[in-house]
Every structure is written in structure tokens, then in C-alpha cells.
Design a protein around this motif. Sequence first.
Motif, PDB file in Angstrom:
ATOM      1  N   ILE A   1       4.826 -38.112  -6.121  1.00  0.00           N
ATOM      2  CA  ILE A   1       3.919 -38.229  -7.466  1.00  0.00           C
ATOM      3  C   ILE A   1       3.352 -37.259  -6.386  1.00  0.00           C
ATOM      4  O   ILE A   1       2.729 -38.651  -5.128  1.00  0.00           O
ATOM      5  CB  ILE A   1       3.382 -38.761  -7.986  1.00  0.00           C
ATOM      6  CG1 ILE A   1       4.534 -39.013  -8.922  1.00  0.00           C
ATOM      7  CG2 ILE A   1       2.032 -38.290  -9.254  1.00  0.00           C
ATOM      8  CD1 ILE A   1       5.170 -38.393 -10.244  1.00  0.00           C
ATOM      9  N   PRO A   2       2.432 -36.223  -5.411  1.00  0.00           N
ATOM     10  CA  PRO A   2       1.210 -35.686  -4.614  1.00  0.00           C
ATOM     11  C   PRO A   2       0.155 -36.657  -4.343  1.00  0.00           C
ATOM     12  O   PRO A   2      -0.045 -36.901  -5.032  1.00  0.00           O
ATOM     13  CB  PRO A   2       0.790 -34.014  -4.416  1.00  0.00           C
ATOM     14  CG  PRO A   2       2.317 -33.652  -5.617  1.00  0.00           C
ATOM     15  CD  PRO A   2       2.664 -34.845  -6.594  1.00  0.00           C
TER      16      PRO A   2
ATOM     17  N   MET B   1       8.264 -23.828  -0.648  1.00  0.00           N
ATOM     18  CA  MET B   1       7.015 -23.753  -0.015  1.00  0.00           C
ATOM     19  C   MET B   1       8.092 -24.299   1.394  1.00  0.00           C
ATOM     20  O   MET B   1       6.929 -23.689   3.073  1.00  0.00           O
ATOM     21  CB  MET B   1       5.825 -24.952   0.349  1.00  0.00           C
ATOM     22  CG  MET B   1       5.277 -25.118  -0.838  1.00  0.00           C
ATOM     23  SD  MET B   1       4.229 -23.298  -0.818  1.00  0.00           S
ATOM     24  CE  MET B   1       4.111 -23.546  -2.499  1.00  0.00           C
TER      25      MET B   1
ATOM     26  N   HIS C   1      11.847 -28.637  -1.404  1.00  0.00           N
ATOM     27  CA  HIS C   1      11.906 -28.671  -3.017  1.00  0.00           C
ATOM     28  C   HIS C   1      10.600 -27.748  -4.210  1.00  0.00           C
ATOM     29  O   HIS C   1      10.736 -27.519  -4.888  1.00  0.00           O
ATOM     30  CB  HIS C   1      11.803 -30.403  -3.021  1.00  0.00           C
ATOM     31  CG  HIS C   1      12.068 -30.554  -4.289  1.00  0.00           C
ATOM     32  ND1 HIS C   1      13.326 -30.923  -5.715  1.00  0.00           N
ATOM     33  CD2 HIS C   1      10.877 -31.160  -5.200  1.00  0.00           C
ATOM     34  CE1 HIS C   1      12.712 -31.861  -5.999  1.00  0.00           C
ATOM     35  NE2 HIS C   1      11.513 -32.002  -5.963  1.00  0.00           N
ATOM     36  N   SER C   2      10.054 -27.991  -3.095  1.00  0.00           N
ATOM     37  CA  SER C   2       8.185 -27.014  -4.220  1.00  0.00           C
ATOM     38  C   SER C   2       8.344 -25.825  -3.164  1.00  0.00           C
ATOM     39  O   SER C   2       7.379 -25.147  -4.061  1.00  0.00           O
ATOM     40  CB  SER C   2       7.173 -28.376  -3.427  1.00  0.00           C
ATOM     41  OG  SER C   2       7.461 -28.145  -2.014  1.00  0.00           O
TER      42      SER C   2
ATOM     43  N   ILE D   1       5.890 -21.998   4.765  1.00  0.00           N
ATOM     44  CA  ILE D   1       4.831 -22.855   4.670  1.00  0.00           C
ATOM     45  C   ILE D   1       4.334 -23.150   5.024  1.00  0.00           C
ATOM     46  O   ILE D   1       3.241 -23.740   5.873  1.00  0.00           O
ATOM     47  CB  ILE D   1       4.072 -22.111   3.387  1.00  0.00           C
ATOM     48  CG1 ILE D   1       4.335 -20.930   3.247  1.00  0.00           C
ATOM     49  CG2 ILE D   1       2.733 -22.339   3.058  1.00  0.00           C
ATOM     50  CD1 ILE D   1       3.889 -20.440   1.819  1.00  0.00           C
TER      51      ILE D   1
END
Lengths: 445, 158
Positions: A16-17, A110, A107-108, A113
Motif C-alpha cells: 500500500i503506497p 514504471m 510491478h507498477s 521511470i
Amino acid sequence: MSVRLDTIRECLEGIIPGHIVTCDAAGMPNVAFLSQVEYVDNEHVALSYQFFNTTRRNVLAGSPVRLLLTSHLTARQYRLALRYLRTETAGPLFERMKAKLSGIAAHSGMTGIFRLLGADIYRVEGIVPVPGGSISPPPPAVNGLNALRRSTERLSTCINLECLLEKAVDCLEEEFGIQHLMLLMHDEARGCLYTLASRGYAHSGIGSEIPVGSGLIGICARERSPIRIGFMTNEYAYGRTVRDGLAADGQLDALETAIPLPGLPNAASQMAIPIVAANRLLGVIYLESLADLHFGYDEEDALVVFAAQLGLAMQHHQLADEATEESPPAEHAPAPIQGPPLTVRHFAANDSVFLDDDYLIKGVAGAILWALLNDYTRRGRTSFTNKGLRVDSRIRLPGTSDNLEARLVLLQRRLAERDLGIAIDKTSRGRFSLTVTRPLTLLES
Amino acid sequence: MLDHDIVTFIQSGVSITLAGCAPGHMPSMSRGFACKPLENGERIGIVLPRTQAAEALENIRLTGRVAVAFSQPTTNRTLQLKGTDACIVAFDPRDEPLIRKHVDDFVPEAVALGTPEEMVRALLSYRAEDLVMVSFTPSTGFDQTPGPKAGHPLTAAQ
């Protein structure tokens, strides 16, 4: 501090960010999302610095910093008050965060980036729970402390290095429930690690090598720091990384490349733990899983303690073997010779040894085997000592820093895997025997 | 002030985080449970639980300054709106369906990333009598989606 950071570390995994709030000189708040918070100790965390953004500008201007963290296991939330201390751009913490971020980025979506520019170290000045709903956490897959206790008991029964290494991989598999793992030893003189044992792969890969500094295992060795990744990332798919690294460094000839590395091509979770004793790197334990986020902080803690225990025991057994007094070893009755002749070919340039044209091993282990077989064919000798090998000019051991006992275990295992009529066995501390059951033809190339 | 795309986005299954700061106080933040356009889209209202947001609400009461970030978990699309005229208003129970819709929209976003639905619903559970709304006029807005445009002002909010 009402909540200890080490009791809520699952909130730091980035599942959970986290949220970070700062404010600018005009008093305007700013919210940002955190891809990563790394536990340093109970008073410190590190946040990933990836972009120069409003958060960073505010932090460098002296803004107070607040985090909101959420447990993916319980839904409990915590607010942390932080004070910025410094930024690190190299070293163990930086490498741990860089590897973990690579998995998070993949995973996200990105990749390319998210790039770690620095590890921002903060002092944790307070942690308060946020009132709100919660659920009971699921039971952990393994009780790490109990696995550690049982493993410690099992390791303490070993009387030599060979037994210790075998028990160590047994414990990782049976007590810690790890299905895919490798135990690698450090070759200080050559700056690489060689696989001595593995579990859970189609091919054991015993004897395969990885340079220190390459891939997750090599970086763990270089930094002497545990490194853990929770999601599949090509950046740390070590097989490819190692090949690329070797080609770039012109090391392809020097490293063992004939024996392929074991490993899951699509591992999601990876963890490498250094084995260090008396400030020397002895090896690396590598674990992997097809499941995301398979290893957490608690597993890492338990395995770091396991590796420390293993390191001390390895050092003890190695020193004990080296200290054994030289005495005339008793020759045992030779085994009956039968079956077709076996051709053993030795290439002096790199001490590689081939059995019937099939590659077996090279380097120090190759030199040892060639010396043993020459003594056997010329003098019928079957009993040997570690001390004798140390002073044998044909072998050219790099020094006492080289783990001779571990090399003998490597050679023993490679011979056992091939099962072509040559075997070595430990007979007592610092002594071992050679058993040959087929007629040999030795060819020097 | 806010274009249709942004108004739609901030009312979809995004995570909402509201923050406030005030001189001599720690900055603080809290999760928002719903977002409601007000006054023909000139202002927006963020619904959140008073007990979780006590610190942020106190900061807003002192300064009127607020920042709210909206982020869609599955795409990482993120934007932040800021205002200087924030005020705290009572929660209108007729708005409760907005919260239920927000939670229902957010659950599949979080579940898609591996978080169990039970956990998401616990995180966004509330007592209606604990809810409050922060209302403000967005004066600035920023694209915070990770990538080359991160930090750029939202043109529609300028």
C-alpha cells in the motif's frame, strides 16, 4: 514513541503506497506518494529519492515531514514524524533500495521511470496509530524464530564442513520451507562465488560461478548486505545480468561458464543473504520464489541470523581441518577395478579436467583432482590430507584465505553427480580418500 | 476551473489523501472517503472521518490551506489540487451514497494489485456520525503521474 518501527515493518514494503506530506515556505501543504520506505533501524528510515520534486524542495528547505503508512495485512494506519538527515548515493543501503525499487517499478509499470538517485535518511521522531477499521492479519507461512531454533539445533550436530553445508540446505528447505535455493561460496582470490549446493532446480548447477558485483547475488556479496526483491524484474534476472557483465568485463574465459547457473527464469521474489564471519565474506545464501512478496522483513531477519550462525560454524570447521597434524595417513585397500577404461584429460592452461571428453571442473578443484589422480596412478596412493594439498606445488592454492575444505566438497559433489568411477570421501578431520573403480588413462594436454 | 475529465477522474475509484499544515504544527494528512463537486464545479468537497483527520482539520481551521492528491492505483495517474480557502462543513447524510460508490469503485482498483477486498473495506470503513467535509476552491493543480510530466501544472486548473 508509542509504536516501535520494527513492529510495523510490513507497512514499509510499499504494497500500500505510503503518503508523504511537507509544506513550503508559504505554508502550503504538499502530498506525494512513496514507492519505497526502507527500514534502517528503530530510529531511522530511508526514502527513495527518484525525482527532484516539490517534496524534495520542501524537505531541503527544512519542512517538517509526515508519513502516513498502511499495513496491507491489517489495514491499520500510522503517522510518522520525520526529520531529514542526509542522502546516500552508494553503499549497502543504496543497493538494497535500488534492487527493491527495480521490482516495485516492474510491478507498477514504471520500469525506466523509477530510478533511484539517492537514499534519503530520516530520523523517526514519532509514530502514532491512526484510529480506524482493521482486520486480523493472516498467520505467517512459517514461524521464523522456531525455524531458526530448529536449524541451530541441527547445525550444531555437524562435525565437519561437508555435513554442515548439507544440513544448512536441508534446514532452509525443511525448516524455513524454501523450495528454490542456492548456497554459494566466496572465492576471494578470483573475486567470484561458486555454487556448492542447491535445491529445487532441474540441474543442481554445482560448480557454476558468478562474479562478485554481478546480479543480485554478486551485489549482495560486494556490499555484504542482504538484498530482497518482491516482484519480478528483468534488471535483476541474474542469469542475463551475469552474462552481460562477463562479456563487458572480458571475464568470460576466467569464469566457470561450462556449468550453467541454476535458477528460476521467472522468479518473482528473490533474496540474497551474505555469509560473513570475522569480517570475511564466506559465501551467499540465495532464495527465490515464483510468488510475489514471498520474503518479508521477518524472513530476512531469521535468515540473516541463520547465515551468521552458519558462517561461524563454517569458519570453525575450516580452521579445525587446517589445524590437523600431518601424520602418515593409513592407506585403505584399493577398490576392485572393473568396467571400461575412463580417459581423464587435463588442460594445464586453466586446470580444466574432462572425463571421457565431458567437462568436469577447472581451476583449483581441477588442479587438486589432477594431482590426486597422478599420485594414484603412479604410486597407488588413495589417502590424502588437507595439509598435504596446501604444500603441493602442483596445486598452487592462493593462500589460507582460500577455503580448501569447501573446494573439496565442490569436487566431491561434481564427481558424485557424474558417477563415472572416481569418488572422494572425507575420512576424518583434515583427511580424505580417493576411490577409483575403473581403469584410468591420464592425458595431459 | 476543473474540466470534465478531471471532475470525472477525482470522483472515480482513486485513492484520496487530504493534507493541511499550519505554523507551529506538524503537517498532517488523512484518507478521503469521497469527493463531491460543489457550486457548479467551482469548489470541491472531500468527505473524511473526523477522528482520523483531527490533526489535518485543525491545521486547515488555522490556515485554510489544503492539498488533496488523487491517485488511481492501476494506472498511477495522479493529480493534486490545492486551495487557500478551505473550510470544514458538516457532512450531509444524503451524500452517503457517494462514499459507498467511491468504496465500490476503489475496491477493484486495489484488488487488481493484490490487496484483499476485506482489507480495503476495513481501511475505508466509517461511522456516519464521524464524517465531516472539507470544502475548498482549487486554485492550483498539478499532474503528479510518475514520468516526464510529473510536477507540471494542470492547465485546466490554472
